[in-house]
Design an enzyme around this catalytic site. Structure first.
Site, PDB file in Angstrom:
ATOM      1  N   GLU A  24       0.852  -1.194   0.000  1.00 15.42           N
ATOM      2  CA  GLU A  24       0.000   0.000   0.000  1.00 15.42           C
ATOM      3  C   GLU A  24       0.888   1.245   0.000  1.00 15.42           C
ATOM      4  OE1 GLU A  24      -2.254   2.915  -0.141  1.00 15.42           O
ATOM      5  OE2 GLU A  24      -3.362   1.019  -0.189  1.00 15.42           O
ATOM      6  N   HIS A  51     -27.902  -7.627  27.149  1.00 15.86           N
ATOM      7  CA  HIS A  51     -26.679  -8.248  27.666  1.00 15.86           C
ATOM      8  C   HIS A  51     -26.828  -9.766  27.634  1.00 15.86           C
ATOM      9  CE1 HIS A  51     -23.188  -8.881  30.271  1.00 15.86           C
ATOM     10  NE2 HIS A  51     -23.928  -9.754  30.950  1.00 15.86           N
TER      11      HIS A  51
END
Length: 462
Positions: A202, A439
């Protein structure tokens, strides 16, 4: 050209990808008489050579990783190898099912579907299969194709594009991936899961360089841990064949060798030779230029999707196509806030975001007016169960709304829906903190991050 003068459609669409077919479906739903012209298969890049098949490969890779790592969960399993023909069968089955469903949708909405290569022949017509299709309005939606660099010839064998990578008949032993953006890191992730030795090249200083720098650094850390190599900050110079593969040379003289080179430097618009410029459509570097309502400078022509210089995402194409259909049907339309569009990179771990980066926020509002908070997934029960690491980072205007949500971790793409609402509804941290998140879920981590930003952290240190 033969022309049935008795048939003038309300909308003629050139290109049946995400933007084109979304406009066709919504336009027909609103009572417009629509013609949809596509030279290949309706669904375009996303369905056949992009979003869907790549995510299928990534999921197959995830299954392979789970088999390799099963013992840490108390499950004894072995991975015998990757049956690439079987992977393709699974991938192609997913695509085929969605394609069949989309064809059914097009037919059920009574869209006139014309298969063939179309060309804009006037501000109100498209020529296809020796026939001139007339419309009161024309929508250009011809999409994009993989790009390359000058002197870098994609041969489909040793030097390949993402199109070739999706149908590769083997798992390469080694691969160099030119480009560390979305396409590059997704293929790097999938191939590594299949057992390929991967190196990403990159030219910019980070992987996924358009993301918040913190997300890039977290992904780089995770890739190092996975054994995915990468070279950042130096640009490509040349590629040449070796006896067994390809050798890549960078601008600083550094060299890498591998069996194949995947060129993943982005996608360019499909616009050449389609009559756009001849009909006076304003263009720039192959892109069709549009205003915030997707109108070109020619009153009877609009354009959407990868053909225009907006985010190259299928869901952006959907939204742009719907906007055009609703505008032509006389409905009130609102321009798209591109910062408010969710973005997901489906590598392992996933990178998901909506809104603006911390750097951009400081540029807009001033460094002293921006607050950033990081919530580590180590404090999230569900993430611990899944054995994923990462963070949720919130960017807030001081005493104001959350303007950026940046997430790294497995399945974070599934959390970006709520993040989109937070950004687009200009929510304050205290408002999100009032909401009760289930949760144990990963979604709870988004709630916990806002609790912390609101000054009342629960499962996080002050």
């Amino acid at each position: 050209m033969a022309n049935d003068a008795s048939t003038v459609f309300d909308l003629v669409i050139l290109g049946g990808g995400s933007g084109g077919y979304a406009a066709a479906l919504r336009g027909a739903q609103l009572g417009l008489d629509v013609a949809l012209i596509e030279k290949d298969k309706v669904g375009g890049t996303c369905l056949h050579r992009g979003c869907i098949p790549t995510k299928a490969l990534l999921h197959a890779g995830e299954i392979a990783d789970q088999a390799r790592e099963s013992e840490q969960f108390g499950v004894k399993a072995t991975l015998e190898g990757i049956d690439i023909a079987g992977v393709h069968k699974y991938k192609d089955g997913v695509v085929a099912g969605l394609y069949k469903g989309l064809q059914g949708l097009i037919a059920s909405r009574k869209v006139t579907y014309i298969e063939g290569e179309g060309r804009l022949s006037s501000p109100t017509s498209v020529d296809v299969n020796g026939r001139r299709v007339e419309g009161r309005h024309v929508l250009l939606a011809t999409g994009s194709v993989p790009k390359s660099l000058p002197g870098l010839d994609i041969d489909g064998d040793r030097i390949i594009s993402s199109d070739h990578a999706l149908v590769l008949d083997r798992v390469p032993k080694s691969a160099i991936i030119l480009g560390g953006g979305v396409i590059g890191v997704e293929f790097a992730s999938a191939w590594k899961s299949f057992g390929t030795d991967v190196t990403i090249v990159e030219g910019l200083k980070h992987l996924v360089p358009v993301e918040d720098e913190n997300s890039s650094k977290l992904l780089e850390r995770a890739f190092r841990k996975r054994g995915i190599k990468f070279n950042l900050g130096t640009f490509f110079e040349k590629a040449e064949y070796t006896q067994d593969g390809v050798k890549v040379t960078l601008a600083d003289g550094k060299q890498f060798e591998a069996e194949i080179l995947l060129v993943a430097i982005g996608r360019g618009p499909v616009s050449q030779g389609l009559g756009y410029e001849e009909q006076g459509v304003a263009m720039d570097r192959g892109y069709v230029l549009v205003d915030e309502y997707m109108r070109t400078n020619v009153p009877t022509i609009s354009a959407v999707g990868d053909l225009v210089p907006t985010l190259q995402l299928a869901h952006v194409g959907f939204a742009e196509g719907i906007l055009v259909a609703e505008r032509l049907a006389g409905l009130k339309t609102v321009p798209i806030d591109y910062d408010g569009v969710p973005r997901v990179t489906y590598c392992h771990p996933e990178v998901a975001s909506v809104g603006i980066t911390e750097a951009k926020a400081k540029e807009i509002y001033g460094a002293d007016k921006v607050v950033a908070l990081k919530y580590n997934l180590a404090g999230n029960g569900r993430s611990k169960i899944l054995n994923t690491a990462g963070e949720i980072k919130l960017v807030q205007v001081k005493d104001g709304a959350v303007v950026g949500v940046h997430m790294v971790g497995d399945r974070m793409g599934e959390q970006v829906g709520e993040a989109q609402l937070i950004y687009n509804w200009e929510a304050l941290p205290a408002e999100v903190a009032q909401l009760i998140h289930a949760h144990p879920t990963q979604n709870e981590a988004l709630g916990e991050a806002h609790l912390a930003l609101a000054g009342k952290p629960l499962h996080a240190h002050d």
